[in-house]
Design an enzyme around this catalytic site. Structure first.
Site, PDB file in Angstrom:
ATOM      1  N   GLN A 215      29.968  42.865  43.831  1.00 10.51           N
ATOM      2  CA  GLN A 215      30.580  44.737  43.996  1.00 10.51           C
ATOM      3  C   GLN A 215      30.146  45.128  42.413  1.00 10.51           C
ATOM      4  O   GLN A 215      30.244  46.021  41.824  1.00 10.51           O
ATOM      5  CB  GLN A 215      32.169  44.205  43.636  1.00 10.51           C
ATOM      6  CG  GLN A 215      32.607  43.622  44.799  1.00 10.51           C
ATOM      7  CD  GLN A 215      33.925  43.214  44.349  1.00 10.51           C
ATOM      8  OE1 GLN A 215      35.352  42.503  45.362  1.00 10.51           O
ATOM      9  NE2 GLN A 215      35.112  44.134  44.563  1.00 10.51           N
ATOM     10  N   PHE A 246      36.979  41.786  48.188  1.00 11.05           N
ATOM     11  CA  PHE A 246      38.324  41.805  47.999  1.00 11.05           C
ATOM     12  C   PHE A 246      38.314  41.833  46.628  1.00 11.05           C
ATOM     13  O   PHE A 246      39.500  40.873  45.950  1.00 11.05           O
ATOM     14  CB  PHE A 246      38.710  40.908  48.848  1.00 11.05           C
ATOM     15  CG  PHE A 246      38.817  41.438  50.451  1.00 11.05           C
ATOM     16  CD1 PHE A 246      39.424  41.640  51.418  1.00 11.05           C
ATOM     17  CD2 PHE A 246      37.691  40.092  51.248  1.00 11.05           C
ATOM     18  CE1 PHE A 246      38.753  42.137  52.247  1.00 11.05           C
ATOM     19  CE2 PHE A 246      37.527  40.435  53.204  1.00 11.05           C
ATOM     20  CZ  PHE A 246      37.986  41.353  53.004  1.00 11.05           C
ATOM     21  N   GLU A 250      33.544  40.288  42.355  1.00  9.76           N
ATOM     22  CA  GLU A 250      33.664  42.031  41.463  1.00  9.76           C
ATOM     23  C   GLU A 250      32.611  40.350  40.406  1.00  9.76           C
ATOM     24  O   GLU A 250      32.019  41.571  39.236  1.00  9.76           O
ATOM     25  CB  GLU A 250      35.370  41.923  40.518  1.00  9.76           C
ATOM     26  CG  GLU A 250      34.700  43.102  39.776  1.00  9.76           C
ATOM     27  CD  GLU A 250      36.532  43.711  38.729  1.00  9.76           C
ATOM     28  OE1 GLU A 250      37.174  43.654  40.060  1.00  9.76           O
ATOM     29  OE2 GLU A 250      35.982  44.017  38.578  1.00  9.76           O
ATOM     30  N   ARG A 328      47.098  43.750  33.975  1.00  8.90           N
ATOM     31  CA  ARG A 328      47.178  44.356  35.111  1.00  8.90           C
ATOM     32  C   ARG A 328      49.054  43.979  35.677  1.00  8.90           C
ATOM     33  O   ARG A 328      50.100  44.985  36.754  1.00  8.90           O
ATOM     34  CB  ARG A 328      46.211  44.231  36.424  1.00  8.90           C
ATOM     35  CG  ARG A 328      47.153  46.381  37.337  1.00  8.90           C
ATOM     36  CD  ARG A 328      46.073  45.603  38.214  1.00  8.90           C
ATOM     37  NE  ARG A 328      44.982  46.769  38.187  1.00  8.90           N
ATOM     38  CZ  ARG A 328      44.636  48.237  38.585  1.00  8.90           C
ATOM     39  NH1 ARG A 328      45.832  48.395  38.794  1.00  8.90           N
ATOM     40  NH2 ARG A 328      44.425  49.033  37.853  1.00  8.90           N
ATOM     41  N   ARG A 360      42.476  42.003  45.273  1.00  8.71           N
ATOM     42  CA  ARG A 360      43.321  43.141  45.924  1.00  8.71           C
ATOM     43  C   ARG A 360      43.942  43.037  45.125  1.00  8.71           C
ATOM     44  O   ARG A 360      44.819  42.472  45.908  1.00  8.71           O
ATOM     45  CB  ARG A 360      43.179  42.718  47.692  1.00  8.71           C
ATOM     46  CG  ARG A 360      43.174  44.145  47.937  1.00  8.71           C
ATOM     47  CD  ARG A 360      43.022  43.853  49.152  1.00  8.71           C
ATOM     48  NE  ARG A 360      42.839  45.308  49.814  1.00  8.71           N
ATOM     49  CZ  ARG A 360      42.428  45.369  51.846  1.00  8.71           C
ATOM     50  NH1 ARG A 360      42.142  44.069  52.081  1.00  8.71           N
ATOM     51  NH2 ARG A 360      42.507  46.899  51.848  1.00  8.71           N
ATOM     52  N   THR A 458      42.245  50.209  34.655  1.00  9.07           N
ATOM     53  CA  THR A 458      43.044  49.481  33.727  1.00  9.07           C
ATOM     54  C   THR A 458      42.601  49.351  31.776  1.00  9.07           C
ATOM     55  O   THR A 458      43.201  50.307  30.609  1.00  9.07           O
ATOM     56  CB  THR A 458      44.293  48.065  33.182  1.00  9.07           C
ATOM     57  OG1 THR A 458      43.390  47.384  33.376  1.00  9.07           O
ATOM     58  CG2 THR A 458      44.616  47.687  34.452  1.00  9.07           C
ATOM     59  N   ALA A 527      38.946  47.953  41.717  1.00  9.79           N
ATOM     60  CA  ALA A 527      40.489  48.905  41.392  1.00  9.79           C
ATOM     61  C   ALA A 527      40.592  49.730  42.250  1.00  9.79           C
ATOM     62  O   ALA A 527      41.592  51.077  41.855  1.00  9.79           O
ATOM     63  CB  ALA A 527      39.907  49.061  39.767  1.00  9.79           C
ATOM     64  N   GLU A 730      44.027  49.226  47.641  1.00  6.81           N
ATOM     65  CA  GLU A 730      44.436  47.820  47.530  1.00  6.81           C
ATOM     66  C   GLU A 730      46.172  48.037  47.699  1.00  6.81           C
ATOM     67  O   GLU A 730      46.756  47.462  47.589  1.00  6.81           O
ATOM     68  CB  GLU A 730      44.375  47.165  45.654  1.00  6.81           C
ATOM     69  CG  GLU A 730      43.461  46.738  45.120  1.00  6.81           C
ATOM     70  CD  GLU A 730      42.946  46.865  43.509  1.00  6.81           C
ATOM     71  OE1 GLU A 730      42.602  47.585  43.411  1.00  6.81           O
ATOM     72  OE2 GLU A 730      43.428  45.731  43.278  1.00  6.81           O
TER      73      GLU A 730
HETATM   74  N1  LUZ Z   1      38.504  45.156  38.144  1.00  5.49           N
HETATM   75  C1  LUZ Z   1      38.729  45.732  36.919  1.00  5.49           C
HETATM   76  C2  LUZ Z   1      40.291  45.612  38.876  1.00  5.49           C
HETATM   77  O1  LUZ Z   1      38.028  45.766  36.160  1.00  5.49           O
HETATM   78  N2  LUZ Z   1      40.023  46.368  36.175  1.00  5.49           N
HETATM   79  C3  LUZ Z   1      40.921  46.829  36.583  1.00  5.49           C
HETATM   80  O2  LUZ Z   1      41.950  47.440  36.480  1.00  5.49           O
HETATM   81  C4  LUZ Z   1      40.742  46.191  38.296  1.00  5.49           C
HETATM   82  N3  LUZ Z   1      41.974  46.965  38.977  1.00  5.49           N
HETATM   83  C5  LUZ Z   1      41.960  46.547  40.006  1.00  5.49           C
HETATM   84  C6  LUZ Z   1      41.107  45.394  40.672  1.00  5.49           C
HETATM   85  N4  LUZ Z   1      39.837  45.461  39.970  1.00  5.49           N
HETATM   86 MO1  MOS Z   2      39.106  44.564  42.653  1.00  7.98          MO
HETATM   87  S1  MOS Z   2      40.826  43.640  42.715  1.00  7.98           S
HETATM   88  O1  MOS Z   2      37.286  43.830  42.986  1.00  7.98           O
HETATM   89  O2  MOS Z   2      39.613  45.974  43.576  1.00  7.98           O
END
Ligand code: LUZ
Ligand code: MOS
Length: 773
Positions: A215, A246, A250, A328, A360, A458, A527, A730
């Site tokens: 991702q 999901f 990331e 978060r 997610r 965030t 996110a 999400e």
């Molecule tokens: N990933 C991230 C996320 O690096 N920062 C976020 O605030 C976030 N929020 C939701 C899903 N992935």
């Molecule tokens: Mo995130 S939980 O890779 O949106």
């Protein structure tokens, strides 16, 4: 123009995201998906001589490595080389937020499945055989698997975080009712269909190209450069699509890409590393389990006056994204409610599990589960329905979140009351209570689940994206962004935006692979913000090109450019179609030496956050919704079905209704799975027991609700959402939390003495125990 009979959508002309297109647009990938033609990392055409790699990982959760004997493995015919930390030319470090995670273990292991070495061989089969020949001697150290235990031992990732609003201590004294309790929510396996993997190939001059199922292509590029000790421009990362992410890709797609690149660096040969399902389940982190305590105080008229929590996050053995996820959790601790006095605290607890990671919802669901538990507990003790407490506290316009952002364009009450009216919930609740009066062997339960989810990373600096748009001289268009297609349909949305601006058929538009040489320094696709950020950049780039083309058309037609409109692949002057077609216009622009390429940069305006004060305006906007869930339990067996989930969801103005509905349905079921059946289990030694699809159950077609209805709330949408179409990836996962509370209510209908427990997932086993406890 070439017509594709098999896909009616291709004939559809876009007109300001016309209603018909919004409804009929299919995911661009559906055609190649159903024909088995979609390309994943495993489908890359590999070069002759490519090596295959397998990771040797720790067979213990915590210990000192006394010795490792690789000699038998190295001697196996077909084994090329085994790489360890000693082969790292740069830094043996892959931690993204905190540098606390080695690529390969050096002298200690911190979790079962921690990578120690990479075996590179002529085939994966040989590499696996070699892995079995490695002898390792580990001196075992005490293993921590639970957050509570880590807290007791003072084992943390970083300093705790805390948000506060009002005066919580004082407010509790004014409360008519005060309740305290504990909750647990378990982890969750991502179970992307495509396991983690990467393919590395050497280019000239020590440059390396990586095809990765990630991702975050930039994180992969940056980390490879750091581990190899070379410049980022020597690394090219390319992503066609993922078979699901999901959140699990990331950060955690990175190590495999780095290992493949490291082997390629040394061997000057292509290396393919794809985890099989067992290796993937064992070595990768999951959603964070949380152990939390809460205290909630209410007035006589059921207003929540004070709320206090301590969240213990089971972060695993390294930080990974845990600090951001913990943050978060605090942002979403009060879900859709206005609470004037709040104190929340989160501790990222270091344990000997694989580093837990993004999933997610990113800590949001864990936070929301706790306040919903607190409300359920309060309702049960006071003798009212949880719905009454929820309804009495819904967020309103200009209410303040605990982090200082003022709620604007709030749809909490709108979705709630719309759901009640549209689905006639009074009648539904009566039916359920009548059913329960007339049945003893089966009981029904109903729950309400409002959601409020903030949209933006965030971490404010991450909220930016770029788009590179080329119009080729035949009028066809190629678009590159940082958006990674992982099944969520983001490529389709990018294409819609360009088709909308240029008013050309989608046949003219190609969405290119995501590649770090075309779009650099990107944030991950995460996110829920990918379509917003990359879509806005695409919109800006396309609009710049359009302005340029209008000038060309105005010159060609000898009119003012203000009168030029592009429509249906022709230039119109004041609504009159001219002879000048899209392709002729592009030819003309070429002759006039007008640039037909544009690169645009978008950074979300308005957002900011001050971590020293824990106050600010971190989210571009919020997404709202309400779900009403009904379940029937079999009181002899403890098994259950979900009769229906009825949702009113805030899409803003959806630009792709089918895709967005798919996201709501998929997220709902994933959330329900987390709450009801997906049970991650580690033993006390830190070994994953739910390490296969035979021991880890996710929802299948038999466990989905018998009916799912999703109605869009009537709303104007939000300007910071792409074409006013709000982020959808999400937020709907958290509707799944309603499943837990519907089950609790059904249990209570059978066993009035049942003392509510907040220990997810609510498996049939636990339901059965609760019925007779
Ligand atoms: N990933 C991230 C996320 O690096 N920062 C976020 O605030 C976030 N929020 C939701 C899903 N992935
Ligand atoms: Mo995130 S939980 O890779 O949106």
């Amino acid at each position: 123009m070439h017509k594709n009979k098999e896909n009616k959508v291709l004939d559809t002309k876009l007109d300001a995201v016309s209603k018909s297109l919004k409804q009929s647009i299919k995911n661009l990938d559906s055609h190649t998906h159903v024909r088995g033609e979609s390309l994943y990392v495993d489908d890359v055409n590999i070069r002759q001589g490519t090596f295959h790699a397998v990771v040797f990982d720790s067979p213990k959760a915590h210990g000192k490595i006394n010795s490792i004997n690789y000699s038998k493995a190295e001697a196996l015919e077909g084994v090329e080389r085994i790489f360890t930390y000693k082969d790292v030319p740069g830094k043996n470090e892959i931690g993204g937020i905190i540098p606390d995670e080695p690529l390969f273990a050096e002298h200690e292991v911190h979790f079962w499945g921690m990578p120690i070495a990479l075996i590179v061989a002529e085939s994966e089969f040989i590499a696996r055989k070699a892995r079995d020949l490695i002898e390792i001697d580990i001196e075992e150290l005490p293993v921590i698997t639970r957050a509570k235990e880590a807290k007791a031992k003072g084992s943390f990732i970083n300093a705790p975080r805390s948000f506060s609003l009002g005066d919580t201590e004082k407010a509790f004294q004014d409360c008519e009712y005060v309740f305290e309790g504990e909750t647990f929510s378990n982890g969750q396996e991502h179970l992307y269909i495509e396991a983690q993997g990467a393919y590395a190939e050497p280019l000239e001059n020590g440059n390396i190209k990586i095809t990765s199922s990630t991702q975050g292509p930039t994180s992969v590029q940056k980390t490879i450069a750091q581990v190899l000790g070379i410049a980022m421009h020597k690394i090219e990362v390319d992503v066609t699509r993922l078979g699901g992410g999901f959140g699990g890709k990331e950060d955690q797609a990175t190590p495999w890409a780095v290992m493949a690149a490291l082997a390629t660096y040394h061997l000057n040969q292509s290396v393919k590393l794809i985890l099989n399902r067992h290796d993937d389940l064992r070595m990768t982190g999951k959603r964070h389990p949380y152990e939390s305590t809460y205290k909630i105080g209410l007035s006589k008229d059921l207003k929540i006056l004070a709320y206090q929590t301590e969240f213990l996050q089971n972060s695993g053995a390294a930080a990974d994204l845990s600090p951001a996820i913990a943050e978060r959790t605090l942002f979403h601790a009060t879900n859709s409610y206005y609470v004037p006095n709040v104190t929340t605290k989160v501790l990222s607890c270091k344990t000997n599990l694989p580093p837990n990671t993004a999933f997610r919802g990113f800590g949001g669901p864990q936070g929301m589960f706790v306040i919903e538990s607190a409300i359920a507990k309060a309702a049960s003790e006071i003798g009212v329905s949880a719905r009454q407490i929820q309804e009495a506290n819904l967020l309103d316009e200009n209410d303040t979140f605990s982090y200082g952002q003022i709620a604007k364009k709030v749809e909490a009450k709108n979705t709630w009351h719309s759901a009640k009216n549209i689905f006639n919930s009074d009648a539904l609740e009566r039916e359920v209570s009548d059913f329960n009066k007339n049945n003893t062997a089966f009981k029904k339960g109903v729950s309400f689940m409002p959601i409020t989810f903030g949209i933006s990373f965030t971490n404010t600096p991450m909220n930016h994206a770029r788009a590179l748009v080329h119009i080729y001289l035949d009028g066809s268009i190629g678009i590159s962004t940082a958006a990674v297609e992982m099944g969520q349909g983001v490529n389709t949305k990018m294409m819609q935006i360009a088709a909308d601006v240029f008013s050309v058929s989608i046949e003219h538009i190609k969405i290119e692979t995501t590649n770090t040489t075309r779009v650099a320094n990107t944030s991950p696709s995460a996110a829920s913000s990918t379509a917003d950020l990359n879509g806005k950049a695409t919109l800006m780039a396309c609009n710049s090109l359009l302005e340029r083309l209008k000038i060309v058309a105005a010159e060609d037609l000898n009119v003012s450019e203000n009168n030029i409109i592009l429509k249906e692949e022709y230039v119109f002057v004041n609504d009159n179609k001219t002879e000048l077609s899209w392709t002729d216009l592009i030819s003309s622009a070429m002759l006039k030496r007008v640039a037909l390429t544009e690169n645009a940069h978008y950074a979300t305006p308005e957002i900011h956050f001050d971590k020293t004060k824990e106050k600010g305006h971190p989210f571009a906007y919020h997404v709202y919704g309400t779900a009403i869930t009904t379940t029937t339990i079999d009181c002899t067996r403890g098994t259950y079905e979900f009769d229906s989930v009825k949702i009113v969801h805030d899409y803003g103005k959806s630009m792709s209704e089918g895709i967005d509905l798919g996201q709501v349905e998929g997220a709902l079921i994933q959330g329900m799975g987390w709450m009801t059946m997906e049970e991650i289990a580690y033993n006390d030694e830190g070994k994953l027991l739910s390490n296969a699809l035979s021991t880890y159950k996710i929802p299948d077609i038999f466990s989905v609700p018998k009916s799912v209805e999703v109605i869009p709330v009537e709303t104007k949408g939000h300007e910071l959402a792409i074409l006013k179409s709000k982020a959808v990836g999400e937020p709907p996962l958290m509707y799944g939390i309603g499943a837990y509370f519907a089950l609790q209510n059904a249990i209570k209908a059978f066993n009035p003495n049942y003392d509510l427990k907040f220990h997810a997932p609510m498996t049939p086993e636990k339901v059965l125990m609760s019925l007779y406890s």
